[in-house]
Motif scaffolding. Structure first.
Motif, PDB file in Angstrom:
ATOM      1  N   ALA A  75       0.823  -1.215   0.000  1.00 46.12           N
ATOM      2  CA  ALA A  75       0.000   0.000   0.000  1.00 46.12           C
ATOM      3  C   ALA A  75       0.860   1.270   0.000  1.00 46.12           C
ATOM      4  CB  ALA A  75      -0.931  -0.001   1.213  1.00 46.12           C
ATOM      5  N   ALA A  76       2.023   1.194   0.661  1.00 47.81           N
ATOM      6  CA  ALA A  76       2.875   2.388   0.761  1.00 47.81           C
ATOM      7  C   ALA A  76       3.525   2.709  -0.579  1.00 47.81           C
ATOM      8  CB  ALA A  76       3.941   2.189   1.833  1.00 47.81           C
ATOM      9  N   GLY A  77       3.650   1.697  -1.439  1.00 45.03           N
ATOM     10  CA  GLY A  77       4.250   1.906  -2.753  1.00 45.03           C
ATOM     11  C   GLY A  77       5.734   1.620  -2.737  1.00 45.03           C
ATOM     12  N   SER A  78       6.316   1.485  -3.926  1.00 49.43           N
ATOM     13  CA  SER A  78       7.718   1.073  -3.970  1.00 49.43           C
ATOM     14  C   SER A  78       8.647   2.276  -4.108  1.00 49.43           C
ATOM     15  CB  SER A  78       7.938   0.087  -5.111  1.00 49.43           C
ATOM     16  OG  SER A  78       7.482   0.672  -6.302  1.00 49.43           O
ATOM     17  N   GLY A  79       9.891   2.024  -3.811  1.00 53.06           N
ATOM     18  CA  GLY A  79      10.914   3.055  -3.938  1.00 53.06           C
ATOM     19  C   GLY A  79      10.883   4.113  -2.851  1.00 53.06           C
ATOM     20  N   VAL A  80      10.307   3.784  -1.697  1.00 53.55           N
ATOM     21  CA  VAL A  80      10.273   4.777  -0.626  1.00 53.55           C
ATOM     22  C   VAL A  80      11.480   4.647   0.312  1.00 53.55           C
ATOM     23  CG1 VAL A  80       7.756   5.068  -0.564  1.00 53.55           C
ATOM     24  CG2 VAL A  80       8.825   3.312   0.861  1.00 53.55           C
ATOM     25  N   SER A  81      11.887   5.777   0.851  1.00 50.25           N
ATOM     26  CA  SER A  81      12.834   5.784   1.968  1.00 50.25           C
ATOM     27  C   SER A  81      12.008   5.762   3.238  1.00 50.25           C
ATOM     28  CB  SER A  81      13.673   7.054   1.953  1.00 50.25           C
ATOM     29  OG  SER A  81      14.522   7.048   0.837  1.00 50.25           O
ATOM     30  N   ARG A 102      11.782  -7.117  -0.027  1.00 47.98           N
ATOM     31  CA  ARG A 102      11.276  -8.108  -0.982  1.00 47.98           C
ATOM     32  C   ARG A 102      10.678  -7.440  -2.221  1.00 47.98           C
ATOM     33  NH1 ARG A 102       7.660 -10.092   2.761  1.00 47.98           N
ATOM     34  NH2 ARG A 102       8.936 -10.525   4.586  1.00 47.98           N
ATOM     35  N   ARG A 103      10.275  -6.170  -2.081  1.00 48.54           N
ATOM     36  CA  ARG A 103       9.567  -5.515  -3.182  1.00 48.54           C
ATOM     37  C   ARG A 103      10.391  -4.482  -3.943  1.00 48.54           C
ATOM     38  NH1 ARG A 103       5.818  -2.411  -2.586  1.00 48.54           N
ATOM     39  NH2 ARG A 103       4.272  -3.247  -4.006  1.00 48.54           N
ATOM     40  N   GLN A 104      11.422  -3.958  -3.324  1.00 46.38           N
ATOM     41  CA  GLN A 104      12.176  -2.914  -4.020  1.00 46.38           C
ATOM     42  C   GLN A 104      13.673  -3.170  -3.941  1.00 46.38           C
ATOM     43  OE1 GLN A 104      10.320   0.266  -1.672  1.00 46.38           O
ATOM     44  NE2 GLN A 104      12.310   0.837  -0.847  1.00 46.38           N
ATOM     45  N   MET A 105      14.396  -2.587  -4.887  1.00 50.42           N
ATOM     46  CA  MET A 105      15.829  -2.823  -5.009  1.00 50.42           C
ATOM     47  C   MET A 105      16.589  -2.460  -3.742  1.00 50.42           C
ATOM     48  SD  MET A 105      16.879  -3.626  -8.206  1.00 50.42           S
ATOM     49  CE  MET A 105      18.394  -2.701  -8.468  1.00 50.42           C
ATOM     50  N   ARG A 106      16.428  -1.216  -3.371  1.00 49.51           N
ATOM     51  CA  ARG A 106      17.181  -0.748  -2.215  1.00 49.51           C
ATOM     52  C   ARG A 106      16.209  -0.234  -1.164  1.00 49.51           C
ATOM     53  NH1 ARG A 106      20.744   3.835  -3.718  1.00 49.51           N
ATOM     54  NH2 ARG A 106      19.136   4.082  -5.288  1.00 49.51           N
ATOM     55  N   VAL A 107      16.503  -0.536   0.110  1.00 43.48           N
ATOM     56  CA  VAL A 107      15.689   0.005   1.190  1.00 43.48           C
ATOM     57  C   VAL A 107      16.575   0.945   1.987  1.00 43.48           C
ATOM     58  CG1 VAL A 107      14.208  -0.527   3.156  1.00 43.48           C
ATOM     59  CG2 VAL A 107      14.495  -2.195   1.339  1.00 43.48           C
ATOM     60  N   LYS A 108      16.196   2.222   1.950  1.00 43.85           N
ATOM     61  CA  LYS A 108      16.936   3.177   2.773  1.00 43.85           C
ATOM     62  C   LYS A 108      16.138   3.416   4.044  1.00 43.85           C
ATOM     63  CE  LYS A 108      18.941   5.665  -1.102  1.00 43.85           C
ATOM     64  NZ  LYS A 108      18.911   6.974  -1.743  1.00 43.85           N
ATOM     65  N   TYR A 109      16.820   3.286   5.165  1.00 41.19           N
ATOM     66  CA  TYR A 109      16.153   3.424   6.460  1.00 41.19           C
ATOM     67  C   TYR A 109      16.834   4.527   7.266  1.00 41.19           C
ATOM     68  CZ  TYR A 109      14.671   2.214  11.241  1.00 41.19           C
ATOM     69  OH  TYR A 109      14.186   2.262  12.527  1.00 41.19           O
ATOM     70  N   TYR A 110      16.042   5.522   7.648  1.00 44.79           N
ATOM     71  CA  TYR A 110      16.541   6.656   8.438  1.00 44.79           C
ATOM     72  C   TYR A 110      15.923   6.631   9.831  1.00 44.79           C
ATOM     73  CZ  TYR A 110      17.937   8.521   3.877  1.00 44.79           C
ATOM     74  OH  TYR A 110      18.498   8.692   2.636  1.00 44.79           O
ATOM     75  N   PRO A 111      16.577   5.994  10.813  1.00 48.07           N
ATOM     76  CA  PRO A 111      16.042   6.047  12.174  1.00 48.07           C
ATOM     77  C   PRO A 111      16.377   7.408  12.793  1.00 48.07           C
ATOM     78  CG  PRO A 111      18.048   4.720  12.136  1.00 48.07           C
ATOM     79  CD  PRO A 111      17.807   5.190  10.721  1.00 48.07           C
ATOM     80  N   VAL A 112      15.371   8.070  13.355  1.00 46.35           N
ATOM     81  CA  VAL A 112      15.575   9.389  13.946  1.00 46.35           C
ATOM     82  C   VAL A 112      15.353   9.281  15.451  1.00 46.35           C
ATOM     83  CG1 VAL A 112      14.894  11.825  13.874  1.00 46.35           C
ATOM     84  CG2 VAL A 112      14.558  10.386  11.854  1.00 46.35           C
ATOM     85  N   ASP A 113      16.308   9.774  16.237  1.00 44.59           N
ATOM     86  CA  ASP A 113      16.149   9.740  17.695  1.00 44.59           C
ATOM     87  C   ASP A 113      17.039  10.801  18.330  1.00 44.59           C
ATOM     88  OD1 ASP A 113      14.728   7.333  19.449  1.00 44.59           O
ATOM     89  OD2 ASP A 113      16.214   8.442  20.598  1.00 44.59           O
TER      90      ASP A 113
END
Ligand code: AVJ
Length: 322
Positions: A75-81, A102-113
């Motif tokens: 639902a969120a769509g592909s290619g999201v950070s 599983r759905r997109q090439m690269r997963v960029k994850y930005y944890p903010v704290d």
């Protein structure tokens, strides 16, 4: 950071929440800001809370993520950070990141704290839980707004999990969501976790557990005040109180003075007089119905697109678009 002169020679740097603490303690209804719970010991106690049998929110939200991550990613769509506000040590995010991997090439994850130590742990954990993810930790304090969102390119999915929003009163929650909204573009989305209204028989023990971990967590705020403001609160003269307020739809947490007492803060100098039975309000934790969530999102400039629940509908994960 305001500086205050205590003696002719000595300048003591006060934390930037000093005014808030003093104002809270000299008010008619005494209060302390719940963000002060999370010093090192407090963060550790909170982790223990999340493992308590009575504290259902963390494991319930995880149950939803385990069951619905595929659908959420779809639902969120592909290619999201993926940007996680208040990520802490990122204990829940692995499942969701794997669904995206599983759905997109690269997963960029930005944890903010705000805690660098938590972000280090988050980076290590995600490295194990989802090796495909590229982790970019962001050290930021939300009270300075969400400018960091501008520096993240491409489509974004912002996660605000754990019902952290529940600590804010209606207007403050809306103000926070609006600030997030301002930094997002039309293709971006928000995944918001909210604890739902349920019976007091379930809610009250979740905030007043049999082992007394939540009581310890609550009292730790006084330990912190003692340390940072050279104060002398006697922790043993306070009782932990957790009450369900059905009118305001929130759990209310207090520290109740078990005797008439005076506590002194030395820097800055404040005398806090407490009657027997007088309370210091330390936290609210709002519980929501779906219409409440819809309204909160709508007035913040979001549109609720879809909600996922656990099997008992105790907790909701809401996907919203700008
Ligand atoms: C971290 C704000 C979601 O309200 O359930 C847990 C904090 N306080 N037990 C909550 C908390 C007491 C927690 N949040």
């Amino acid at each position: 950071m305001p500086l205050r002169q205590t003696t002719a020679r000595e300048l003591i740097a006060l934390p930037d929440y000093a005014d808030e603490v003093v104002r809270g303690l000299i008010s008619r209804q005494k209060t302390l800001p719940c963000k002060l719970f999370y010093d090192d010991l407090g963060s550790e106690l909170f982790e223990r809370i999340t493992e308590l049998p009575e504290y259902y929110p963390t494991r319930t939200e995880l149950e939803i993520l385990r069951g619905s991550s595929g659908e959420i990613a779809e639902a969120a769509g592909s290619g999201v950070s993926i940007v996680e506000l208040g990520a802490g040590t990122a204990t829940k995010t692995g499942t969701l990141l794997r669904a995206f991997a599983r759905r997109q090439m690269r997963v960029k994850y930005y944890p903010v704290d705000i805690s660098p130590a938590a972000l280090d742990a988050a980076e290590k954990r995600v490295g194990q839980d989802c090796p495909a993810a590229q982790v970019h930790p962001v050290i930021a304090d939300f009270s300075n707004g969400f400018n960091f969102l501008q520096n993240i390119s491409g489509r974004k999915l912002v996660l605000y999990l754990g019902s952290s929003i529940g600590n804010f009163d209606g207007p403050d929650a809306i103000a926070l969501l609006r600030k997030v909204r301002q930094r997002l573009s039309p293709e971006d989305a928000l995944l918001l976790g909210t604890d739902m209204v349920k019976s007091a028989e379930i809610l009250v023990p979740a905030y007043d557990d049999a082992q007394g971990v939540t009581a310890e967590f609550n009292k730790n705020i006084l330990r912190r005040i003692n340390r940072e403001f050279a104060a002398d609160f006697d922790l043993d003269s306070f009782r932990h109180i957790a009450e369900w307020n059905p009118v305001k739809s929130r759990m209310e947490i207090y520290l109740e003075s078990t005797r008439q007492q005076v506590a002194i803060l030395r820097t800055p100098s404040v005398r806090v007089i407490l009657a027997a039975g007088e309370r210091i309000h330390t936290e609210n934790s709002y519980k929501y119905t779906l219409p409440m969530v819809e309204r909160m999102l709508c007035v913040s400039g979001f549109k609720l697109e879809r909600t996922w629940y656990d099997r008992r509908e105790w907790f909701g994960l809401h996907l919203a678009r700008v």
